[in-house]
Design a protein around this motif. Structure first.
Motif, PDB file in Angstrom:
ATOM      1  N   THR A 174      13.139  69.137  77.408  1.00  0.00           N
ATOM      2  CA  THR A 174      12.770  68.409  76.567  1.00  0.00           C
ATOM      3  C   THR A 174      14.279  67.166  76.491  1.00  0.00           C
ATOM      4  N   ARG A 175      14.057  66.257  76.240  1.00  0.00           N
ATOM      5  CA  ARG A 175      15.078  64.898  75.358  1.00  0.00           C
ATOM      6  C   ARG A 175      15.325  65.065  74.109  1.00  0.00           C
ATOM      7  N   THR A 176      16.922  65.340  74.317  1.00  0.00           N
ATOM      8  CA  THR A 176      17.953  65.680  72.952  1.00  0.00           C
ATOM      9  C   THR A 176      18.347  64.264  72.344  1.00  0.00           C
ATOM     10  N   ASP A 177      18.701  64.152  73.001  1.00  0.00           N
ATOM     11  CA  ASP A 177      20.405  62.487  73.256  1.00  0.00           C
ATOM     12  C   ASP A 177      19.512  61.485  72.117  1.00  0.00           C
ATOM     13  N   ALA A 178      20.516  60.775  71.144  1.00  0.00           N
ATOM     14  CA  ALA A 178      19.364  60.389  70.457  1.00  0.00           C
ATOM     15  C   ALA A 178      18.571  58.722  71.018  1.00  0.00           C
ATOM     16  N   PRO A 179      17.424  58.328  70.004  1.00  0.00           N
ATOM     17  CA  PRO A 179      17.067  57.085  70.747  1.00  0.00           C
ATOM     18  C   PRO A 179      17.735  55.915  70.864  1.00  0.00           C
ATOM     19  N   THR A 180      17.823  55.291  71.620  1.00  0.00           N
ATOM     20  CA  THR A 180      18.539  53.874  71.884  1.00  0.00           C
ATOM     21  C   THR A 180      17.884  53.157  70.944  1.00  0.00           C
ATOM     22  N   ARG A 181      18.396  51.775  70.401  1.00  0.00           N
ATOM     23  CA  ARG A 181      17.809  50.967  70.265  1.00  0.00           C
ATOM     24  C   ARG A 181      16.718  50.326  70.732  1.00  0.00           C
ATOM     25  N   GLU A 203      14.117  51.932  72.117  1.00  0.00           N
ATOM     26  CA  GLU A 203      13.496  52.953  71.375  1.00  0.00           C
ATOM     27  C   GLU A 203      12.890  52.818  70.315  1.00  0.00           C
ATOM     28  N   GLN A 204      14.174  52.975  69.159  1.00  0.00           N
ATOM     29  CA  GLN A 204      13.448  52.655  67.998  1.00  0.00           C
ATOM     30  C   GLN A 204      12.883  51.533  68.030  1.00  0.00           C
ATOM     31  N   ILE A 205      13.012  50.536  67.972  1.00  0.00           N
ATOM     32  CA  ILE A 205      12.235  49.118  67.934  1.00  0.00           C
ATOM     33  C   ILE A 205      10.709  49.785  68.356  1.00  0.00           C
ATOM     34  N   LEU A 206      11.204  50.369  69.562  1.00  0.00           N
ATOM     35  CA  LEU A 206       9.375  50.586  69.970  1.00  0.00           C
ATOM     36  C   LEU A 206       8.528  51.609  68.873  1.00  0.00           C
ATOM     37  N   ALA A 243      12.936  44.984  60.382  1.00  0.00           N
ATOM     38  CA  ALA A 243      13.816  45.665  58.874  1.00  0.00           C
ATOM     39  C   ALA A 243      13.577  47.085  59.183  1.00  0.00           C
ATOM     40  N   ALA A 244      12.254  47.721  59.738  1.00  0.00           N
ATOM     41  CA  ALA A 244      11.976  49.195  59.870  1.00  0.00           C
ATOM     42  C   ALA A 244      13.917  49.580  60.548  1.00  0.00           C
ATOM     43  N   VAL A 245      14.344  48.825  61.923  1.00  0.00           N
ATOM     44  CA  VAL A 245      15.295  49.845  62.122  1.00  0.00           C
ATOM     45  C   VAL A 245      16.558  48.512  61.447  1.00  0.00           C
ATOM     46  N   GLY A 246      16.926  48.533  60.458  1.00  0.00           N
ATOM     47  CA  GLY A 246      17.603  47.609  60.640  1.00  0.00           C
ATOM     48  C   GLY A 246      18.945  46.493  60.489  1.00  0.00           C
ATOM     49  N   ILE A 247      17.902  46.054  62.141  1.00  0.00           N
ATOM     50  CA  ILE A 247      18.507  44.447  62.221  1.00  0.00           C
ATOM     51  C   ILE A 247      17.082  43.070  62.342  1.00  0.00           C
ATOM     52  N   GLY A 295      14.996  39.622  62.691  1.00  0.00           N
ATOM     53  CA  GLY A 295      14.084  39.874  62.969  1.00  0.00           C
ATOM     54  C   GLY A 295      14.162  38.910  64.238  1.00  0.00           C
ATOM     55  N   PRO A 296      14.836  37.791  64.347  1.00  0.00           N
ATOM     56  CA  PRO A 296      15.720  37.585  65.381  1.00  0.00           C
ATOM     57  C   PRO A 296      16.111  37.687  66.615  1.00  0.00           C
ATOM     58  N   GLY A 297      16.692  39.389  65.858  1.00  0.00           N
ATOM     59  CA  GLY A 297      17.848  39.881  66.798  1.00  0.00           C
ATOM     60  C   GLY A 297      17.383  40.856  67.669  1.00  0.00           C
ATOM     61  N   LEU A 298      15.862  41.050  67.046  1.00  0.00           N
ATOM     62  CA  LEU A 298      15.047  41.984  68.198  1.00  0.00           C
ATOM     63  C   LEU A 298      14.821  40.557  69.658  1.00  0.00           C
ATOM     64  N   TYR A 299      14.602  39.806  69.406  1.00  0.00           N
ATOM     65  CA  TYR A 299      14.835  38.944  71.288  1.00  0.00           C
ATOM     66  C   TYR A 299      15.837  39.136  71.488  1.00  0.00           C
ATOM     67  N   ARG A 300      16.737  40.158  71.123  1.00  0.00           N
ATOM     68  CA  ARG A 300      17.572  40.018  72.094  1.00  0.00           C
ATOM     69  C   ARG A 300      17.349  41.997  72.875  1.00  0.00           C
ATOM     70  N   HIS A 301      16.181  42.143  72.455  1.00  0.00           N
ATOM     71  CA  HIS A 301      15.761  43.935  73.468  1.00  0.00           C
ATOM     72  C   HIS A 301      14.761  43.273  74.060  1.00  0.00           C
ATOM     73  N   PHE A 302      13.829  42.110  73.398  1.00  0.00           N
ATOM     74  CA  PHE A 302      11.826  42.118  73.802  1.00  0.00           C
ATOM     75  C   PHE A 302      12.149  40.432  73.249  1.00  0.00           C
ATOM     76  N   ALA A 303      11.174  39.774  74.680  1.00  0.00           N
ATOM     77  CA  ALA A 303      10.808  38.735  74.305  1.00  0.00           C
ATOM     78  C   ALA A 303      10.063  38.175  72.892  1.00  0.00           C
ATOM     79  N   GLY A 304       8.931  39.261  72.778  1.00  0.00           N
ATOM     80  CA  GLY A 304       8.371  39.083  71.722  1.00  0.00           C
ATOM     81  C   GLY A 304       7.016  40.458  71.219  1.00  0.00           C
ATOM     82  N   LYS A 305       6.271  40.518  70.396  1.00  0.00           N
ATOM     83  CA  LYS A 305       5.377  41.742  70.543  1.00  0.00           C
ATOM     84  C   LYS A 305       4.854  41.693  70.896  1.00  0.00           C
ATOM     85  N   ASP A 306       4.398  40.544  72.226  1.00  0.00           N
ATOM     86  CA  ASP A 306       3.721  41.113  73.141  1.00  0.00           C
ATOM     87  C   ASP A 306       4.365  41.999  74.432  1.00  0.00           C
ATOM     88  N   ALA A 307       5.292  41.838  74.775  1.00  0.00           N
ATOM     89  CA  ALA A 307       6.518  42.357  75.451  1.00  0.00           C
ATOM     90  C   ALA A 307       6.406  44.187  75.169  1.00  0.00           C
TER      91      ALA A 307
END
Length: 200
Positions: A3-10, A12-15, A37-41, A43-55
């Protein structure tokens, strides 16, 4: 299984938060600002991690299908040649119950939003799911050799329906406890398979 025990990445938190929000309010009922807002960044900051909601949706649904298949293969490998088919079947059931109890938003998301994926992603989800089912069918027929392949496949799909009903069992706090629920689901799954494999 490890079982994975290390902290989730940003990422993974977003997902995780996206899955929760999509399941609660629907894909179109959630904006990127709310996910951020749910992960403390922002909205535009999400685009550093994902192209958008579809992704995000694609990664969630393709990802869980791949994880289930990989996890099942690992369980078979860990069981090794010395384990009997009954033990292997129990291990597969335990793995799927872990998913059904711990990733309930993804079950809801799959049921409601799979058709929103682009064709290539939806086909990949279906391909991974077919491989997962066939792995179960092979193990189930090792336990019940008289069970014909089509009947085994139907039994596997029926048990998945049972286990994946967890989002409809009420809020997590209203269940009798994780271990009690897991034990009950396991007993019901084995009972369904035994009924399907009974040589009347």
């Amino acid at each position: 299984m490890a079982t994975r025990t290390d902290a989730p990445t940003r990422r993974e938190q977003i997902l995780k938060e996206a899955a929760r929000l999509f399941a609660e309010r629907g894909f179109h009922g959630v904006g990127v600002d709310e996910i951020g807002a749910a992960v403390g960044i922002s909205g535009p900051g999400l685009y550093r991690h994902f192209a958008g909601k579809d992704a995000m949706l694609a990664e969630l649904l393709v990802g869980i299908s791949g994880q289930l298949l990989t996890g099942a293969k690992l369980r078979l490998a860990e069981a090794g040649a010395g384990a009997g088919p009954e033990a292997v079947l129990d291990s597969l059931i335990e793995g799927h119950i872990d998913f059904a109890l711990d990733d309930r938003p993804l079950i809801t998301l799959h049921d409601r939003e799979l058709d929103r994926l682009r064709d290539s992603d939806r086909k990949l989800v279906r391909q991974l799911q077919r491989q997962y089912v066939e792995l179960w069918v092979e193990v189930l027929r090792a336990v019940y050799p008289a069970l014909a392949e089509p009947a085994a496949r139907s039994a596997v799909h029926s048990v998945f329906g049972l286990l994946n009903s967890t989002p409809h069992l009420g809020r997590p706090g209203s269940l009798p406890g994780r271990q009690t629920t897991a034990t009950l689901l396991h007993r019901m799954a084995r009972g369904a398979f035994a009924a399907a494999g009974r040589d009347d």
